[in-house]
Design a protein around this motif. Structure first.
Motif, mmCIF file in Angstrom:
data_model
loop_
_atom_site.group_PDB
_atom_site.id
_atom_site.type_symbol
_atom_site.label_atom_id
_atom_site.label_comp_id
_atom_site.label_asym_id
_atom_site.label_seq_id
_atom_site.Cartn_x
_atom_site.Cartn_y
_atom_site.Cartn_z
ATOM 1 N N ALA A 40 -68.935 32.536 -15.378
ATOM 2 C CA ALA A 40 -69.299 32.760 -16.598
ATOM 3 C C ALA A 40 -67.931 32.278 -17.851
ATOM 4 N N ASP A 41 -66.626 32.422 -16.743
ATOM 5 C CA ASP A 41 -65.675 32.909 -17.905
ATOM 6 C C ASP A 41 -64.891 31.160 -17.519
ATOM 7 N N PRO A 42 -65.456 30.501 -18.519
ATOM 8 C CA PRO A 42 -64.576 29.258 -18.796
ATOM 9 C C PRO A 42 -62.582 29.591 -19.101
ATOM 10 N N VAL A 43 -62.300 30.428 -18.785
ATOM 11 C CA VAL A 43 -60.642 30.679 -18.668
ATOM 12 C C VAL A 43 -60.521 30.635 -16.986
ATOM 13 N N ALA A 44 -61.458 31.485 -16.235
ATOM 14 C CA ALA A 44 -61.266 31.817 -14.746
ATOM 15 C C ALA A 44 -61.905 30.697 -14.136
ATOM 16 N N TRP A 45 -62.465 30.401 -14.393
ATOM 17 C CA TRP A 45 -63.476 29.383 -12.985
ATOM 18 C C TRP A 45 -62.788 27.820 -13.603
ATOM 19 N N ILE A 46 -62.658 27.348 -12.123
ATOM 20 C CA ILE A 46 -61.866 25.737 -11.492
ATOM 21 C C ILE A 46 -62.927 25.481 -10.954
ATOM 22 N N PRO A 47 -63.488 24.454 -11.468
ATOM 23 C CA PRO A 47 -64.424 23.966 -10.575
ATOM 24 C C PRO A 47 -63.565 22.959 -9.513
ATOM 25 N N GLY A 48 -64.220 23.486 -8.138
ATOM 26 C CA GLY A 48 -63.758 22.750 -7.230
ATOM 27 C C GLY A 48 -62.796 23.822 -6.180
ATOM 28 N N LEU A 49 -62.826 24.718 -6.305
ATOM 29 C CA LEU A 49 -61.760 25.854 -6.028
ATOM 30 C C LEU A 49 -62.426 26.674 -5.730
ATOM 31 N N SER A 50 -63.873 26.301 -5.237
ATOM 32 C CA SER A 50 -64.362 27.777 -4.032
ATOM 33 C C SER A 50 -64.959 27.309 -2.859
ATOM 34 N N PHE A 51 -64.868 27.333 -1.915
ATOM 35 C CA PHE A 51 -64.823 26.987 -0.442
ATOM 36 C C PHE A 51 -65.649 27.822 0.199
ATOM 37 N N VAL A 52 -67.048 27.344 1.124
ATOM 38 C CA VAL A 52 -67.518 28.081 2.042
ATOM 39 C C VAL A 52 -67.073 27.741 3.066
ATOM 40 N N ALA A 53 -67.047 28.647 4.453
ATOM 41 C CA ALA A 53 -67.573 28.069 5.378
ATOM 42 C C ALA A 53 -68.558 28.430 6.103
ATOM 43 N N THR A 54 -69.063 27.563 6.951
ATOM 44 C CA THR A 54 -70.306 26.870 7.407
ATOM 45 C C THR A 54 -71.165 27.268 8.535
ATOM 46 N N THR A 55 -72.064 27.700 9.064
ATOM 47 C CA THR A 55 -72.623 27.337 10.301
ATOM 48 C C THR A 55 -72.445 25.730 10.365
ATOM 49 N N PRO A 56 -72.954 25.408 12.418
ATOM 50 C CA PRO A 56 -73.031 23.820 12.122
ATOM 51 C C PRO A 56 -74.352 23.874 11.999
ATOM 52 N N ASN A 57 -75.431 24.192 11.163
ATOM 53 C CA ASN A 57 -76.729 23.590 9.830
ATOM 54 C C ASN A 57 -75.631 24.002 8.794
ATOM 55 N N ASP A 58 -74.806 23.899 8.377
ATOM 56 C CA ASP A 58 -74.700 24.337 6.561
ATOM 57 C C ASP A 58 -74.592 25.561 6.278
ATOM 58 N N GLU A 59 -75.091 26.322 6.973
ATOM 59 C CA GLU A 59 -75.574 27.861 6.528
ATOM 60 C C GLU A 59 -73.899 28.503 5.997
ATOM 61 N N PRO A 60 -74.163 28.910 4.568
ATOM 62 C CA PRO A 60 -72.786 30.153 4.215
ATOM 63 C C PRO A 60 -72.484 30.739 4.856
ATOM 64 N N ILE A 61 -71.469 31.235 5.844
ATOM 65 C CA ILE A 61 -71.320 32.595 6.425
ATOM 66 C C ILE A 61 -70.243 33.281 5.730
ATOM 67 N N ALA A 62 -69.077 32.514 4.722
ATOM 68 C CA ALA A 62 -68.025 32.833 4.123
ATOM 69 C C ALA A 62 -67.666 32.338 3.163
ATOM 70 N N TYR A 63 -66.891 32.883 2.424
ATOM 71 C CA TYR A 63 -66.045 32.212 1.069
ATOM 72 C C TYR A 63 -64.547 32.401 0.703
ATOM 73 N N ALA A 64 -64.035 31.746 -0.221
ATOM 74 C CA ALA A 64 -63.200 32.094 -0.400
ATOM 75 C C ALA A 64 -62.518 31.725 -1.345
ATOM 76 N N LEU A 65 -62.217 31.779 -2.616
ATOM 77 C CA LEU A 65 -62.303 31.786 -4.571
ATOM 78 C C LEU A 65 -60.897 31.933 -5.003
ATOM 79 N N LEU A 66 -60.345 30.827 -5.753
ATOM 80 C CA LEU A 66 -59.982 30.863 -5.991
ATOM 81 C C LEU A 66 -59.668 30.743 -7.668
ATOM 82 N N THR A 67 -59.068 31.287 -8.563
ATOM 83 C CA THR A 67 -59.593 31.173 -10.116
ATOM 84 C C THR A 67 -58.669 31.602 -10.968
#
Length: 166
Positions: A40-67
């Motif tokens: 929700a924070d317009p200073v912190a949030w940077i679109p395109g810098l949240s990455f998910v790791a997924t199962t082969p059927n594209d189910e998110p099971i992990a993520y890493a966020l850069l703000t």
């Protein structure tokens, strides 16, 4: 057995699953609320810098966020939260998401990423104690506050501030 995880940038359909991953990984709402505040924070949030790791059927099971955060007046990146669903922990999914996020951060010419996290986990990505770079935080100086230079740009020294505090 080594698993190669699929990673990708977060999409709008990932928001609810990432909240669930956070809740299950940390076992409480505090980190979920922190994640929501970062989004929700317009200073912190940077679109395109949240990455998910997924199962082969594209189910998110992990993520890493850069703000966004700052060392004095210099904009830098903050890594975290990083979370993995418990059944997938210790299988490299979180590491895959972190590596994907840091790879993109390097292409953006960001000078440094900081993380407040486990001193035994983040050095595998090259993070070192932030005080090594003269980066300090009034509450968090110590072995759990780490920094990683991302480019040839000088690492700024000074006081670390976050737009959102959790």
């Amino acid at each position: 057995m080594s698993i190669t995880w699929n990673t990708r940038v977060e999409t709008s359909s990932d928001v609810a699953p990432l909240r669930t991953i956070t809740r299950e990984a940390f076992g409480r709402e505090y980190e979920v609320e922190f994640l929501d505040a970062l989004r929700a924070d317009p200073v912190a949030w940077i679109p395109g810098l949240s990455f998910v790791a997924t199962t082969p059927n594209d189910e998110p099971i992990a993520y890493a966020l850069l703000t966004r955060c700052h060392v004095d007046a210099v904009p830098v990146l903050s890594l975290g939260p990083v979370a993995v669903l418990p059944p997938y922990q210790n299988q490299g999914a979180g590491s895959a998401a972190v590596r994907a996020a840091l790879t993109v951060a390097r292409t953006r010419e960001e000078p440094v990423a900081v993380v407040l996290g486990h001193a035994d986990y983040y050095p595998r990505f090259g993070f070192r104690q932030a005080t090594t770079f003269n980066i300090h935080h009034p509450q968090y100086d110590g072995p759990n506050l780490m920094a990683l230079p991302l480019t040839h740009h000088p690492v700024p020294a000074g006081t670390l501030t976050y737009p959102v505090t959790g």
